[in-house]
Scaffold this active site. Sequence first.
Site, PDB file in Angstrom:
ATOM      1  N   SER A   1       0.827  -1.213   0.000  1.00 13.67           N
ATOM      2  CA  SER A   1       0.000   0.000   0.000  1.00 13.67           C
ATOM      3  C   SER A   1       0.855   1.254   0.000  1.00 13.67           C
ATOM      4  O   SER A   1       1.972   1.257   0.538  1.00 13.67           O
ATOM      5  CB  SER A   1      -0.874  -0.017   1.258  1.00 13.67           C
ATOM      6  OG  SER A   1      -1.398   1.262   1.503  1.00 13.67           O
TER       7      SER A   1
ATOM      8  N   TYR B   1      -1.960  -0.470  10.157  1.00 10.16           N
ATOM      9  CA  TYR B   1      -2.209  -0.962   8.797  1.00 10.16           C
ATOM     10  C   TYR B   1      -0.928  -0.861   7.964  1.00 10.16           C
ATOM     11  O   TYR B   1      -0.483  -1.838   7.357  1.00 10.16           O
ATOM     12  CB  TYR B   1      -3.347  -0.162   8.149  1.00 10.16           C
ATOM     13  CG  TYR B   1      -3.516  -0.448   6.671  1.00 10.16           C
ATOM     14  CD1 TYR B   1      -3.879  -1.717   6.224  1.00 10.16           C
ATOM     15  CD2 TYR B   1      -3.306   0.550   5.715  1.00 10.16           C
ATOM     16  CE1 TYR B   1      -4.018  -1.983   4.868  1.00 10.16           C
ATOM     17  CE2 TYR B   1      -3.450   0.289   4.358  1.00 10.16           C
ATOM     18  CZ  TYR B   1      -3.803  -0.985   3.938  1.00 10.16           C
ATOM     19  OH  TYR B   1      -3.942  -1.245   2.590  1.00 10.16           O
TER      20      TYR B   1
HETATM   21  N1  LIG Z   1      -8.561  -0.139  -2.250  1.00  9.90           N
HETATM   22  C1  LIG Z   1      -7.467   0.601  -2.018  1.00  9.90           C
HETATM   23  O1  LIG Z   1      -7.482   1.828  -2.173  1.00  9.90           O
HETATM   24  C2  LIG Z   1      -6.172  -0.064  -1.592  1.00  9.90           C
HETATM   25  C3  LIG Z   1      -5.024   0.746  -1.489  1.00  9.90           C
HETATM   26  C4  LIG Z   1      -3.828   0.165  -1.096  1.00  9.90           C
HETATM   27  C5  LIG Z   1      -3.776  -1.194  -0.821  1.00  9.90           C
HETATM   28  N2  LIG Z   1      -4.907  -1.948  -0.903  1.00  9.90           N
HETATM   29  C6  LIG Z   1      -4.789  -3.391  -0.589  1.00  9.90           C
HETATM   30  O2  LIG Z   1      -5.302  -4.126  -1.684  1.00  9.90           O
HETATM   31  C7  LIG Z   1      -5.911  -5.332  -1.222  1.00  9.90           C
HETATM   32  C8  LIG Z   1      -7.339  -5.413  -1.718  1.00  9.90           C
HETATM   33  O3  LIG Z   1      -8.052  -4.282  -1.222  1.00  9.90           O
HETATM   34  P1  LIG Z   1      -9.589  -4.020  -1.505  1.00  9.90           P
HETATM   35  O4  LIG Z   1      -9.766  -2.552  -1.611  1.00  9.90           O
HETATM   36  O5  LIG Z   1     -10.069  -4.914  -2.586  1.00  9.90           O
HETATM   37  O6  LIG Z   1     -10.199  -4.467  -0.097  1.00  9.90           O
HETATM   38  P2  LIG Z   1     -11.444  -5.400   0.244  1.00  9.90           P
HETATM   39  O7  LIG Z   1     -11.625  -5.301   1.719  1.00  9.90           O
HETATM   40  O8  LIG Z   1     -12.591  -5.056  -0.636  1.00  9.90           O
HETATM   41  O9  LIG Z   1     -10.919  -6.847  -0.153  1.00  9.90           O
HETATM   42  C9  LIG Z   1     -10.212  -7.699   0.712  1.00  9.90           C
HETATM   43  C10 LIG Z   1     -10.950  -9.033   0.763  1.00  9.90           C
HETATM   44  O10 LIG Z   1     -10.165  -9.918   1.550  1.00  9.90           O
HETATM   45  C11 LIG Z   1     -11.016 -10.673   2.382  1.00  9.90           C
HETATM   46  N3  LIG Z   1     -10.254 -11.057   3.581  1.00  9.90           N
HETATM   47  C12 LIG Z   1      -9.791 -10.224   4.565  1.00  9.90           C
HETATM   48  N4  LIG Z   1      -9.144 -10.939   5.490  1.00  9.90           N
HETATM   49  C13 LIG Z   1      -9.156 -12.243   5.074  1.00  9.90           C
HETATM   50  C14 LIG Z   1      -8.637 -13.441   5.613  1.00  9.90           C
HETATM   51  N5  LIG Z   1      -8.000 -13.473   6.780  1.00  9.90           N
HETATM   52  N6  LIG Z   1      -8.850 -14.592   4.931  1.00  9.90           N
HETATM   53  C15 LIG Z   1      -9.513 -14.598   3.745  1.00  9.90           C
HETATM   54  N7  LIG Z   1     -10.036 -13.470   3.196  1.00  9.90           N
HETATM   55  C16 LIG Z   1      -9.856 -12.319   3.862  1.00  9.90           C
HETATM   56  C17 LIG Z   1     -12.174  -9.754   2.694  1.00  9.90           C
HETATM   57  O11 LIG Z   1     -13.370 -10.470   3.004  1.00  9.90           O
HETATM   58  C18 LIG Z   1     -12.312  -8.942   1.415  1.00  9.90           C
HETATM   59  O12 LIG Z   1     -13.306  -9.482   0.558  1.00  9.90           O
HETATM   60  C19 LIG Z   1      -5.775  -5.296   0.294  1.00  9.90           C
HETATM   61  O13 LIG Z   1      -4.610  -6.012   0.639  1.00  9.90           O
HETATM   62  C20 LIG Z   1      -5.592  -3.830   0.610  1.00  9.90           C
HETATM   63  O14 LIG Z   1      -4.896  -3.640   1.825  1.00  9.90           O
HETATM   64  C21 LIG Z   1      -6.089  -1.419  -1.293  1.00  9.90           C
END
Ligand SMILES: NC(=O)c1ccc[n+]([C@@H]2O[C@H](COP(=O)([O-])OP(=O)(O)OC[C@H]3O[C@@H](n4cnc5c(N)ncnc54)[C@H](O)[C@@H]3O)[C@@H](O)[C@H]2O)c1
Length: 331
Positions: free
Chosen positions: A127, A152
């Site tokens: 991130s 985080y």
């Molecule tokens: N959306 C953003 O702006 C952004 C920015 C930087 C990094 N990220 C990273 O990208 C990745 C995806 O983000 P997103 O926005 O799609 O988030 P999101 O929360 O929509 O997706 C994450 C998914 O992982 C699942 N999950 C969480 N913990 C789990 C576990 N222990 N076992 C199995 N499943 C689990 C959740 O149910 C969820 O559906 C994450 O790692 C997030 O930290 C996202």
Amino acid sequence: MNILVTGAAGFIGFHLSKRLLAHNYSVIGVDNLNGYYDVRLKKERLKILESNEKFQFYKVDLVNQEALNQIFKNHSIPIVINLAAQAGVRYSLTHPQSYVHSNLVGFVNILEACRHYQVEHLLYASSSSVYGANTKIPFSTQDSVDHPVSIYAATKKANELMGHTYSHLFNIPTTGLRFFTVYGPWGRPDMAYYSFTKDIIEGKTIKVYNNGDMSRDFTFIDDIVEGIVKLLDHPPKPDTKRNPCPSSSHAPYKIYNIGNNSPVRLMDFINILENLIGKKAKLEFAPMQPGDVKETYADITDLQNDAGFTPETSLEIGLGHFVEWYKNFHD
Ligand SMILES: NC(=O)c1ccc[n+]([C@@H]2O[C@H](COP(=O)([O-])OP(=O)(O)OC[C@H]3O[C@@H](n4cnc5c(N)ncnc54)[C@H](O)[C@@H]3O)[C@@H](O)[C@H]2O)c1
């Protein structure tokens, strides 16, 4: 070819899986469908993915190592894309254990599976928040990221460190992806662009932190997906230079920024949203939130050089797609 996508019912995992299926990959999706935000949204995304016979879903928590290993035993999996995580900066101030659970324990289980089942390339979500208190812009993968300002961010930085260790010890090519504020249709209700849209439409007041003096490198979901797809075929190779830079290593390890490379000020962002919705926002100015950072801005030189890709979707176009989806979905 099989690709395992963790967090497949999540925002980015859903779009990525859809795109991989369209490219004729078989996608094995893993997600624990937790209730961090409305599970209905996750189930609706899943319904779309499950309409494709090349998609197979496992409702499994990454912490359940036995269940995770069983998936690797059942399928031959050359590529793993780990997107499952506890996301969100603010929530990490009140629920740190949830980040330890999914982002640390869960990630080690993924690394162990990659080690024991001969995975050829692991890509994983990091991130922009790892840049923490960094004030030098744009944020470069050459910069130090040793000053996280939230749990985080600390867990995401830890993922990069653990990824490096496994690349070094077991020769597993690992690619860490630092995403910058991702937005788009089917997005995350906990993020500002989503809650602002909801509140403007419903005539509710929105909180503008740091009195509006913030900017974000908003990146449209299709650009994030394109960046990941482009990097699939570029498993990192050991860097043979005597002193590799922080984003590479003598091990097969690489870190990329994936961002729009054009930050937008918070007040301009609100303005674009107001124009798209056709309604003025009611604003309440508030101080900076702990754990938050004032500015994000991605230097994407490595992504451009290695993958030949530059995200190009403007905020006006991307938010237009989001608002249209929002209105249909919440009709
Ligand atoms: N959306 C953003 O702006 C952004 C920015 C930087 C990094 N990220 C990273 O990208 C990745 C995806 O983000 P997103 O926005 O799609 O988030 P999101 O929360 O929509 O997706 C994450 C998914 O992982 C699942 N999950 C969480 N913990 C789990 C576990 N222990 N076992 C199995 N499943 C689990 C959740 O149910 C969820 O559906 C994450 O790692 C997030 O930290 C996202």
